[in-house]
Design an enzyme around this catalytic site. Structure first.
Site, PDB file in Angstrom:
ATOM      1  N   CYS A   2       0.886  -1.164   0.130  1.00 34.66           N
ATOM      2  CA  CYS A   2      -0.102   0.131   0.009  1.00 34.66           C
ATOM      3  C   CYS A   2       0.832   1.260   0.145  1.00 34.66           C
ATOM      4  O   CYS A   2       2.048   1.103   0.161  1.00 34.66           O
ATOM      5  CB  CYS A   2      -0.944  -0.158   1.312  1.00 34.66           C
ATOM      6  SG  CYS A   2      -1.742  -1.189   1.441  1.00 34.66           S
ATOM      7  N   ARG A  27       1.633   1.694  -6.614  1.00 30.50           N
ATOM      8  CA  ARG A  27       1.855   0.387  -5.471  1.00 30.50           C
ATOM      9  C   ARG A  27       0.525  -0.308  -5.279  1.00 30.50           C
ATOM     10  O   ARG A  27       0.466  -1.236  -4.533  1.00 30.50           O
ATOM     11  CB  ARG A  27       2.366   1.071  -4.296  1.00 30.50           C
ATOM     12  CG  ARG A  27       3.861   1.774  -4.185  1.00 30.50           C
ATOM     13  CD  ARG A  27       3.966   2.683  -2.997  1.00 30.50           C
ATOM     14  NE  ARG A  27       3.998   1.690  -1.840  1.00 30.50           N
ATOM     15  CZ  ARG A  27       5.139   1.096  -1.363  1.00 30.50           C
ATOM     16  NH1 ARG A  27       6.397   1.496  -2.046  1.00 30.50           N
ATOM     17  NH2 ARG A  27       5.464   0.535  -0.520  1.00 30.50           N
ATOM     18  N   TRP A  73      -3.747  -1.651  -1.345  1.00 32.62           N
ATOM     19  CA  TRP A  73      -3.519  -2.977  -2.418  1.00 32.62           C
ATOM     20  C   TRP A  73      -4.088  -3.986  -1.358  1.00 32.62           C
ATOM     21  O   TRP A  73      -3.659  -4.425  -0.143  1.00 32.62           O
ATOM     22  CB  TRP A  73      -2.252  -3.339  -2.694  1.00 32.62           C
ATOM     23  CG  TRP A  73      -2.194  -4.511  -3.276  1.00 32.62           C
ATOM     24  CD1 TRP A  73      -1.792  -5.490  -2.687  1.00 32.62           C
ATOM     25  CD2 TRP A  73      -2.719  -4.670  -4.600  1.00 32.62           C
ATOM     26  NE1 TRP A  73      -1.908  -6.636  -3.689  1.00 32.62           N
ATOM     27  CE2 TRP A  73      -2.170  -6.241  -4.866  1.00 32.62           C
ATOM     28  CE3 TRP A  73      -2.847  -3.906  -5.765  1.00 32.62           C
ATOM     29  CZ2 TRP A  73      -2.511  -6.767  -6.076  1.00 32.62           C
ATOM     30  CZ3 TRP A  73      -2.976  -4.671  -7.023  1.00 32.62           C
ATOM     31  CH2 TRP A  73      -3.049  -6.072  -7.067  1.00 32.62           C
ATOM     32  N   ASN A  99       0.703  -0.313   6.040  1.00 30.64           N
ATOM     33  CA  ASN A  99       0.976  -1.089   4.799  1.00 30.64           C
ATOM     34  C   ASN A  99       1.883  -2.243   5.625  1.00 30.64           C
ATOM     35  O   ASN A  99       2.569  -2.268   6.375  1.00 30.64           O
ATOM     36  CB  ASN A  99       2.149  -0.341   4.139  1.00 30.64           C
ATOM     37  CG  ASN A  99       2.663  -1.319   2.866  1.00 30.64           C
ATOM     38  OD1 ASN A  99       1.803  -2.220   2.504  1.00 30.64           O
ATOM     39  ND2 ASN A  99       4.047  -0.862   2.464  1.00 30.64           N
ATOM     40  N   GLY A 100       1.255  -3.607   5.246  1.00 25.86           N
ATOM     41  CA  GLY A 100       1.722  -4.765   5.597  1.00 25.86           C
ATOM     42  C   GLY A 100       0.759  -5.758   6.165  1.00 25.86           C
ATOM     43  O   GLY A 100      -0.394  -5.602   5.663  1.00 25.86           O
ATOM     44  N   GLU A 480       7.052 -22.195 -19.284  1.00 28.57           N
ATOM     45  CA  GLU A 480       7.036 -20.855 -18.647  1.00 28.57           C
ATOM     46  C   GLU A 480       8.195 -19.978 -19.280  1.00 28.57           C
ATOM     47  O   GLU A 480       8.200 -18.775 -19.354  1.00 28.57           O
ATOM     48  CB  GLU A 480       7.005 -20.842 -17.188  1.00 28.57           C
ATOM     49  CG  GLU A 480       7.020 -19.304 -16.428  1.00 28.57           C
ATOM     50  CD  GLU A 480       5.977 -18.646 -16.860  1.00 28.57           C
ATOM     51  OE1 GLU A 480       4.892 -18.957 -17.317  1.00 28.57           O
ATOM     52  OE2 GLU A 480       6.250 -17.363 -16.414  1.00 28.57           O
ATOM     53  N   LYS A 484       8.032 -16.665 -21.229  1.00 34.49           N
ATOM     54  CA  LYS A 484       8.608 -15.498 -20.869  1.00 34.49           C
ATOM     55  C   LYS A 484       9.565 -14.534 -22.213  1.00 34.49           C
ATOM     56  O   LYS A 484       9.400 -13.678 -22.512  1.00 34.49           O
ATOM     57  CB  LYS A 484       9.719 -15.579 -19.802  1.00 34.49           C
ATOM     58  CG  LYS A 484       8.871 -15.776 -18.470  1.00 34.49           C
ATOM     59  CD  LYS A 484       8.379 -14.404 -17.888  1.00 34.49           C
ATOM     60  CE  LYS A 484       6.705 -14.096 -18.179  1.00 34.49           C
ATOM     61  NZ  LYS A 484       5.919 -15.189 -17.998  1.00 34.49           N
ATOM     62  N   GLU A 487       7.106 -13.385 -25.170  1.00 32.53           N
ATOM     63  CA  GLU A 487       6.314 -12.710 -24.851  1.00 32.53           C
ATOM     64  C   GLU A 487       6.965 -11.161 -24.789  1.00 32.53           C
ATOM     65  O   GLU A 487       6.500 -10.128 -25.074  1.00 32.53           O
ATOM     66  CB  GLU A 487       5.151 -12.648 -23.812  1.00 32.53           C
ATOM     67  CG  GLU A 487       5.908 -12.741 -22.284  1.00 32.53           C
ATOM     68  CD  GLU A 487       4.618 -12.862 -21.383  1.00 32.53           C
ATOM     69  OE1 GLU A 487       3.474 -12.623 -21.514  1.00 32.53           O
ATOM     70  OE2 GLU A 487       4.948 -13.560 -20.333  1.00 32.53           O
ATOM     71  N   HIS A 503      10.847 -37.237 -30.769  1.00 31.64           N
ATOM     72  CA  HIS A 503       9.559 -37.381 -31.647  1.00 31.64           C
ATOM     73  C   HIS A 503       9.364 -36.434 -32.624  1.00 31.64           C
ATOM     74  O   HIS A 503       8.287 -35.917 -32.828  1.00 31.64           O
ATOM     75  CB  HIS A 503       8.316 -37.849 -30.577  1.00 31.64           C
ATOM     76  CG  HIS A 503       8.560 -39.062 -30.000  1.00 31.64           C
ATOM     77  ND1 HIS A 503       8.310 -40.225 -30.361  1.00 31.64           N
ATOM     78  CD2 HIS A 503       8.812 -38.931 -28.538  1.00 31.64           C
ATOM     79  CE1 HIS A 503       8.780 -41.096 -29.249  1.00 31.64           C
ATOM     80  NE2 HIS A 503       9.003 -40.328 -28.332  1.00 31.64           N
ATOM     81  N   LYS A 602      -2.102  -6.562 -19.562  1.00 31.77           N
ATOM     82  CA  LYS A 602      -1.933  -7.140 -18.276  1.00 31.77           C
ATOM     83  C   LYS A 602      -2.976  -8.265 -17.866  1.00 31.77           C
ATOM     84  O   LYS A 602      -2.732  -9.209 -17.382  1.00 31.77           O
ATOM     85  CB  LYS A 602      -1.545  -6.114 -17.463  1.00 31.77           C
ATOM     86  CG  LYS A 602      -1.146  -6.570 -16.062  1.00 31.77           C
ATOM     87  CD  LYS A 602       0.094  -7.473 -16.112  1.00 31.77           C
ATOM     88  CE  LYS A 602       0.445  -8.397 -14.833  1.00 31.77           C
ATOM     89  NZ  LYS A 602       1.302  -9.447 -14.884  1.00 31.77           N
TER      90      LYS A 602
HETATM   91  C1  AGP Z   1       1.968 -14.103 -18.425  1.00 35.92           C
HETATM   92  O1  AGP Z   1       3.366 -13.471 -18.525  1.00 35.92           O
HETATM   93  C2  AGP Z   1       0.851 -13.340 -19.599  1.00 35.92           C
HETATM   94  N1  AGP Z   1       1.023 -12.105 -18.936  1.00 35.92           N
HETATM   95  C3  AGP Z   1      -0.315 -14.006 -19.571  1.00 35.92           C
HETATM   96  O2  AGP Z   1      -0.012 -15.312 -20.212  1.00 35.92           O
HETATM   97  C4  AGP Z   1      -1.108 -14.169 -18.292  1.00 35.92           C
HETATM   98  O3  AGP Z   1      -0.354 -15.177 -17.237  1.00 35.92           O
HETATM   99  C5  AGP Z   1      -2.501 -14.671 -18.541  1.00 35.92           C
HETATM  100  O4  AGP Z   1      -3.150 -13.588 -19.253  1.00 35.92           O
HETATM  101  C6  AGP Z   1      -3.380 -14.920 -17.387  1.00 35.92           C
HETATM  102  O5  AGP Z   1      -3.629 -13.616 -16.542  1.00 35.92           O
HETATM  103  P1  AGP Z   1      -4.204 -14.147 -15.123  1.00 35.92           P
HETATM  104  O6  AGP Z   1      -3.225 -14.634 -14.304  1.00 35.92           O
HETATM  105  O7  AGP Z   1      -4.387 -12.623 -14.563  1.00 35.92           O
HETATM  106  O8  AGP Z   1      -5.550 -14.882 -15.341  1.00 35.92           O
END
Ligand code: AGP
Length: 607
Positions: A2, A27, A73, A99-100, A480, A484, A487, A503, A602
């Site tokens: 927060c 934040r 938050w 905050n905490g 994963e 990373k 993207e 395969h 996001k």
């Molecule tokens: C991950 O780096 C991406 N930004 C994206 O795959 C994300 O994980 C996905 O859109 C799911 O989002 P959420 O966890 O908010 O549901």
């Protein structure tokens, strides 16, 4: 995480406080509030962004030069006006922002209710202001010190009282607080971004320290009231750098936030002496678990990778058949789901449209539902039957990093909790819990290798294609890592189980097609080593993420990044860190927009 701002001086405090909150909005901003010390305390609160609070305050004729403010938050209690800070004592004469996380808040709340205190919110924070009220006999700092003696957890607080209108009291343990030193005015803030427009001279409060701030000066003491001497530091950062904590990007800041984010998520949830996991808000006990014959996990993207790891955890520790679905596929597949199915949805934002639709589809067929969520009070969090908040704090970078680690840590605690309701032994639970509690410190040792990993990244930044390979519990980590890289650097990268190479994918290997192997020293190590030999025989370049002390791997891989040894089920929490740093440094070398990569959002709140 927060935001706190406080002011005491000769100017109108309200505008200074609101402007300060705006500087802290990154934040977290699900609700906000302000307390002004006039004859009595005057409080205003709002839900949503700071601008909502600003609108509430614009016609407020509060002539006051002392006040505190907060942007929240949420961790405990949804983002509502009632739960927004400042919180006030029963008599309305003391106001506090925090905050905490107060770990022993429920015990304190019961004690205070027995003493007649009336609570207005669902937050952990509110216990603090009633505790201070309980001890208050006229000296605000003394009452704060006495109250904090019975508090367990992390706090950064600012407290004002209409009984002591000429001071603000602050205290810190685990959540940063900085005191701004002005001319005839003084400030308090969660970080310097909030006050840099007014002063570049600051005092950093240390853990277990208390400060008393007046118009004429600042005094500090420790939690036993012994005076402490503090240096005044000069700030030479610009505002943008401060919001990123001195890192070049939010993503890098959040990668480095992971140790603290995990500590916040673990706080108060693991009793390692008895092997007990405490998960408030789960609403899912032995009776419900006895009724379940299958677990389905639905999520998207990085959260789906966390779900794949959870499949290993639930099948290993709970012995219930578990399957993981892309939420976008699950929602349209007419899935076979009934009241013996537990659907777990994983979502950082709690707003992902596909995941929300999968949740509603399963609920419509009678499934019990749990959520593993970061954003408190989000849509998914409000529609599941129960769940866990991961307490990772706001994740600004589009590429998820600390939320992923916090999701995996939360899912492991959930698996241990369910396991203990079935056949998981206390010793095994203690063994895994002890290993989990060591993970934040172990991540810190990996983060120290960032410069080394950057050197490796610069060697590989020009390649157009990568294969990411891992076996068993390292396979989701490979996926994963590939996501990373894809993207944020826009390089094509595919994750594969390493045994699957023969395969098909091995046809791709040549000196211009490097591979990244996630190869911790676990039960399948030798098998992955032979997969690496197959690639070496075809002149494929390889980067390995391996266990400290493994000398063998460096004879085969072109570059090796080591992580500490941990329990086999916990290796993903460590092996993912080098992959996050590698993709970050490659993206920076390729000058892409690391925090806001092209075509991505996001939170994907549309189909
Ligand atoms: C991950 O780096 C991406 N930004 C994206 O795959 C994300 O994980 C996905 O859109 C799911 O989002 P959420 O966890 O908010 O549901």
């Amino acid at each position: 995480m927060c935001g706190i701002v406080g002011y005491i001086g000769s100017k109108e405090a309200k505008d200074i406080l609101i402007e300060g909150l705006k500087r802290l909005e990154y934040r977290g901003y699900d609700s906000a509030g302000i307390a002004m010390v006039i004859k009595d305390l005057e409080i205003k609160k709002s839900v949503g962004k700071i601008k909502n609070l600003q609108e509430k305050c614009c016609n407020w004729e509060s002539k006051s030069s002392t006040g505190i403010a907060h942007t929240r938050w949420a961790t405990h209690g949804a983002p509502t006006e009632n739960n927004a800070h400042p919180h006030t004592s029963c008599d309305g004469k003391i106001a506090l922002v925090h905050n905490g996380i107060i770990e022993n808040y429920s015990a304190l709340r019961s004690q205070l209710i027995k003493k007649g205190h009336q609570f207005k919110s669902e937050t952990d924070t509110e216990v603090l202001v009633h505790l201070i009220e309980d001890y208050f006999t006229g000296d605000l700092k003394e009452a704060v010190i006495k109250a904090l003696a019975s508090v367990e957890g992390t706090y950064g607080i600012a407290v004002v009282s209409s009984e002591c209108p000429d001071k603000i009291v602050a205290a810190r343990n685990g959540s940063p607080l900085v005191l701004g030193v002005g001319k005839g005015e003084n400030f308090i803030a969660s970080d310097v971004a909030a006050i840099l427009s007014y002063t570049d001279k600051v005092i950093y409060l240390d853990d277990k320290e208390v400060a008393e701030i007046t118009i004429n000066g600042i005094t500090t003491c420790d939690i036993e009231s012994n005076p402490t001497k503090k240096e005044i530091s000069k700030i030479d950062w610009d505002l943008e750098a401060i919001e990123k904590g001195g890192f070049d990007h939010f993503m890098l800041k959040e990668i480095h936030d992971q140790p603290q984010a995990l500590r916040n998520g673990l706080a108060g949830r693991i009793d390692v002496k008895t092997g007990t996991i405490h998960l408030g808000g789960l609403n899912f006990g032995v009776k419900e678990l006895k009724n379940i014959d299958r677990i389905v996990i639905a999520a998207c993207g990085t959260s789906w990778h966390a779900g794949l790891l959870a499949e290993f955890l639930f099948e290993n520790l709970v012995a219930i058949p578990t399957e993981v679905e892309y939420a976008s596929e699950f929602r349209y597949r007419n899935p076979v789901v009934n009241d013996k199915t537990l659907l777990i949805v994983i979502s950082q934002s709690g707003e992902t449209a596909d995941t929300l639709a999968a949740l509603r589809e399963a609920k419509g067929k009678g499934a019990k539902t749990l959520g593993i969520i970061n954003v408190v009070g989000s849509t998914i969090a409000r529609e599941v039957d129960g769940g866990m908040y991961i307490h990772a704090g706001p994740e600004i970078g589009v590429a998820s990093t600390k939320a992923f680690s916090a999701q995996v840590s939360a899912l492991l605690m959930l698996a241990l909790h369910f396991g203990r309701m079935r056949n998981l032994s206390i010793p095994k639970t203690i063994e895994i819990s002890e290993a989990l509690l060591k993970i934040p410190d172990q991540i810190e040792t990996i983060l120290k290798q960032s410069e080394e990993i950057k050197k490796i990244a610069l060697k590989y930044a020009k390649f157009r294609d990568f294969l990411y390979l891992g076996r068993n519990i390292s396979y989701p980590v490979a996926l994963e890592g590939a996501l990373k890289l894809k993207e944020i650097s826009y390089i094509h990268a595919e994750g594969y189980p390493s045994a699957e190479m023969k395969h098909g994918p091995i046809a791709l290997i040549d000196p211009d097609f490097p591979s990244v192997f996630v190869v911790p020293k676990d039960s399948l190590y030798e098998k992955v080593l032979s997969n690496m030999e197959e690639i070496k025989a075809r002149s494929g370049k390889m980067i390995a993420v391996a266990t400290e002390g493994d000398k063998e791997i460096a004879k085969i891989a072109d570059d090796t990044i080591y992580v500490p040894k941990t329990h086999d089920l916990l290796t993903p929490l460590l092996t993912v860190i080098p992959l996050q740093l590698f993709s970050y440094h490659v993206a920076v070398a390729r000058e892409t927009d690391v925090d806001k990569p092209r075509n991505l959002a996001k939170s994907v709140t549309v189909e």
